[in-house]
Write a protein that holds these residues in place. Structure first.
Motif, PDB file in Angstrom:
ATOM      1  N   UNK A   1      -8.050  -5.013  -5.132  1.00 28.58           N
ATOM      2  CA  UNK A   1      -8.237  -4.727  -6.566  1.00 28.58           C
ATOM      3  C   UNK A   1      -7.355  -3.561  -7.013  1.00 28.58           C
ATOM      4  N   UNK A   2      -7.301  -2.517  -6.198  1.00 30.25           N
ATOM      5  CA  UNK A   2      -6.515  -1.331  -6.564  1.00 30.25           C
ATOM      6  C   UNK A   2      -5.015  -1.669  -6.597  1.00 30.25           C
ATOM      7  N   UNK A   3      -4.553  -2.400  -5.591  1.00 23.48           N
ATOM      8  CA  UNK A   3      -3.126  -2.776  -5.555  1.00 23.48           C
ATOM      9  C   UNK A   3      -2.793  -3.716  -6.712  1.00 23.48           C
TER      10      UNK A   3
ATOM     11  N   UNK B   1     -17.442   1.212  -2.480  1.00 24.96           N
ATOM     12  CA  UNK B   1     -17.242   0.967  -3.915  1.00 24.96           C
ATOM     13  C   UNK B   1     -16.894   2.227  -4.697  1.00 24.96           C
ATOM     14  N   UNK B   2     -17.284   3.380  -4.176  1.00 23.91           N
ATOM     15  CA  UNK B   2     -16.972   4.642  -4.856  1.00 23.91           C
ATOM     16  C   UNK B   2     -15.460   4.864  -4.953  1.00 23.91           C
ATOM     17  N   UNK B   3     -14.705   4.252  -4.044  1.00 22.11           N
ATOM     18  CA  UNK B   3     -13.249   4.438  -4.052  1.00 22.11           C
ATOM     19  C   UNK B   3     -12.663   3.932  -5.372  1.00 22.11           C
ATOM     20  N   UNK B   4     -13.214   2.835  -5.888  1.00 18.92           N
ATOM     21  CA  UNK B   4     -12.700   2.264  -7.141  1.00 18.92           C
ATOM     22  C   UNK B   4     -12.769   3.270  -8.275  1.00 18.92           C
ATOM     23  N   UNK B   5     -13.954   3.858  -8.483  1.00 16.49           N
ATOM     24  CA  UNK B   5     -14.056   4.783  -9.619  1.00 16.49           C
ATOM     25  C   UNK B   5     -13.373   6.128  -9.344  1.00 16.49           C
ATOM     26  N   UNK B   6     -13.374   6.560  -8.108  1.00 15.82           N
ATOM     27  CA  UNK B   6     -12.784   7.869  -7.803  1.00 15.82           C
ATOM     28  C   UNK B   6     -11.251   7.830  -7.746  1.00 15.82           C
ATOM     29  N   UNK B   7     -10.685   6.632  -7.789  1.00 20.59           N
ATOM     30  CA  UNK B   7      -9.223   6.545  -7.706  1.00 20.59           C
ATOM     31  C   UNK B   7      -8.601   6.186  -9.051  1.00 20.59           C
TER      32      UNK B   7
ATOM     33  N   UNK C   1       9.164   3.896   9.149  1.00 25.21           N
ATOM     34  CA  UNK C   1       9.659   2.997   8.119  1.00 25.21           C
ATOM     35  C   UNK C   1       8.817   3.163   6.869  1.00 25.21           C
ATOM     36  N   UNK C   2       9.280   3.985   5.973  1.00 26.97           N
ATOM     37  CA  UNK C   2       8.591   4.132   4.703  1.00 26.97           C
ATOM     38  C   UNK C   2       9.184   3.115   3.746  1.00 26.97           C
ATOM     39  N   UNK C   3       8.329   2.378   3.052  1.00 22.32           N
ATOM     40  CA  UNK C   3       8.866   1.388   2.131  1.00 22.32           C
ATOM     41  C   UNK C   3       9.827   2.022   1.156  1.00 22.32           C
ATOM     42  N   UNK C   4      10.884   1.331   0.886  1.00 21.65           N
ATOM     43  CA  UNK C   4      11.886   1.847  -0.030  1.00 21.65           C
ATOM     44  C   UNK C   4      12.172   0.801  -1.089  1.00 21.65           C
ATOM     45  N   UNK C   5      12.099   1.211  -2.322  1.00 12.51           N
ATOM     46  CA  UNK C   5      12.291   0.274  -3.425  1.00 12.51           C
ATOM     47  C   UNK C   5      13.326   0.792  -4.389  1.00 12.51           C
ATOM     48  N   UNK C   6      13.974  -0.140  -5.082  1.00 14.92           N
ATOM     49  CA  UNK C   6      14.712   0.198  -6.292  1.00 14.92           C
ATOM     50  C   UNK C   6      13.668   0.415  -7.375  1.00 14.92           C
ATOM     51  N   UNK C   7      13.988   1.247  -8.374  1.00 17.85           N
ATOM     52  CA  UNK C   7      13.040   1.499  -9.463  1.00 17.85           C
ATOM     53  C   UNK C   7      12.543   0.208 -10.092  1.00 17.85           C
ATOM     54  N   UNK C   8      13.479  -0.735 -10.275  1.00 21.13           N
ATOM     55  CA  UNK C   8      13.119  -1.982 -10.956  1.00 21.13           C
ATOM     56  C   UNK C   8      12.082  -2.774 -10.154  1.00 21.13           C
ATOM     57  N   UNK C   9      12.091  -2.574  -8.849  1.00 17.23           N
ATOM     58  CA  UNK C   9      11.177  -3.351  -8.020  1.00 17.23           C
ATOM     59  C   UNK C   9       9.744  -2.827  -8.070  1.00 17.23           C
ATOM     60  N   UNK C  10       9.569  -1.530  -8.323  1.00 11.52           N
ATOM     61  CA  UNK C  10       8.207  -0.989  -8.293  1.00 11.52           C
ATOM     62  C   UNK C  10       7.551  -0.938  -9.662  1.00 11.52           C
ATOM     63  N   UNK C  11       8.293  -1.271 -10.718  1.00 11.90           N
ATOM     64  CA  UNK C  11       7.783  -0.974 -12.045  1.00 11.90           C
ATOM     65  C   UNK C  11       6.466  -1.666 -12.375  1.00 11.90           C
ATOM     66  N   UNK C  12       6.301  -2.914 -12.001  1.00  9.80           N
ATOM     67  CA  UNK C  12       5.123  -3.641 -12.475  1.00  9.80           C
ATOM     68  C   UNK C  12       4.055  -3.911 -11.437  1.00  9.80           C
ATOM     69  N   UNK C  13       4.383  -3.711 -10.188  1.00  7.42           N
ATOM     70  CA  UNK C  13       3.448  -4.236  -9.208  1.00  7.42           C
ATOM     71  C   UNK C  13       3.061  -3.189  -8.181  1.00  7.42           C
ATOM     72  N   UNK C  14       1.821  -3.268  -7.744  1.00  6.39           N
ATOM     73  CA  UNK C  14       1.358  -2.379  -6.690  1.00  6.39           C
ATOM     74  C   UNK C  14       1.609  -3.013  -5.338  1.00  6.39           C
ATOM     75  N   UNK C  15       1.243  -2.304  -4.307  1.00  8.64           N
ATOM     76  CA  UNK C  15       1.385  -2.868  -2.957  1.00  8.64           C
ATOM     77  C   UNK C  15       0.510  -2.105  -1.966  1.00  8.64           C
ATOM     78  N   UNK C  16       0.389  -2.700  -0.781  1.00  5.33           N
ATOM     79  CA  UNK C  16      -0.424  -2.098   0.277  1.00  5.33           C
ATOM     80  C   UNK C  16       0.445  -1.831   1.501  1.00  5.33           C
ATOM     81  N   UNK C  17       0.355  -0.617   2.027  1.00  4.49           N
ATOM     82  CA  UNK C  17       1.027  -0.235   3.273  1.00  4.49           C
ATOM     83  C   UNK C  17      -0.058   0.034   4.314  1.00  4.49           C
TER      84      UNK C  17
END
Ligand code: ADP
Ligand code: ZN
Length: 192
Positions: free
Chosen positions: A110-112, A80-86, A3-19
């Motif tokens: 924070x990243x999402x 914490x290195x993940x923040x700057x390296x991403x 089950x890979x998340x599936x979105x309409x374009x309008x749904x992903x435009x402004x917000x991040x998420x975590x899988x």
């Protein structure tokens, strides 16, 4: 089947998420993580894959699944290195997340919150069947959770547990087939 998340374009435009992709050893967590990343690459998105320095199972730098497919990754000593390296990536993936400290919970949040997609793979339970490290909180915070199953090597049922063959008291013990078996609930409880 996955089950890979599936979105309409309008749904992903402004917000991040975590899988979160979770389950026992050999359930295909790393394979599924890599499959999602390959598809993000096809969509021309910039990806970055991280793993803890603890996981030296097969290769220092690459993430390698039990079926031996591999992908470049950055080995992280300090969460914490993940923040700057991403910073430049749109899709951030973290493998073997159970080995990170609880600091990883806020880092992923924070990243999402910045509008990025975060894919986290990790063991839900340790060899004693107990929730593993930060995984319970990561699952609670995630928009999407995929629980994968391995095949019980004792009876052929679906396996949700990682059974340790060699008895050692340390929770963090790395290794693959020689030390651990995928087992169903009934075979896990047999303790033989
Ligand atoms: P994980 O990251 O969950 O440990 P991997 O993605 O590294 O899993 O490996 C999954 C692969 O492991 C499977 O596609 C299969 O080839 C292999 N495998 C070995 N033992 C088992 C098992 N008992 N059940 C399912 N797959 C297994
Ligand atoms: Zn079984």
């Amino acid at each position: 089947m996955f089950t890979e998340p599936f979105f309409q374009d309008s749904e992903i435009s402004n917000s991040g998420w975590v899988e979160v992709v979770s389950g026992p050893m050999f359930s295909g967590k790393t394979e599924e993580l890599m499959r999602r990343l390959r598809r993000a690459k096809i969509a021309q998105q910039k990806i970055e894959l991280f793993k803890p320095s603890l996981d030296k199972r097969y290769h220092e730098k690459k993430v390698v699944s039990h079926d031996e497919s591999e992908m470049e990754s950055i080995v992280i000593e300090n969460e914490n290195d993940i923040l700057k390296l991403s910073k430049d990536a749109q899709v951030i993936a973290i493998d073997e997340a159970q080995f990170f400290s609880n600091e990883i919970i806020d880092i992923i949040k924070t990243i999402a919150d910045k509008g990025k997609r975060v894919i986290v793979a990790g063991l839900d339970k340790d060899y004693m069947g107990k929730p593993f490290g930060p995984m319970p909180q990561l699952m609670a915070n995630a928009e999407f959770i995929t629980k994968l199953h391995a095949i019980c090597v004792r009876c052929g049922s679906l396996a949700s547990f990682s059974y340790r063959i060699k008895k050692s008291k340390k929770t963090v013990m790395l290794g693959a087939t020689e030390e651990y078996q995928a087992r169903c609930r009934a075979c896990f409880n047999l303790d033989e």
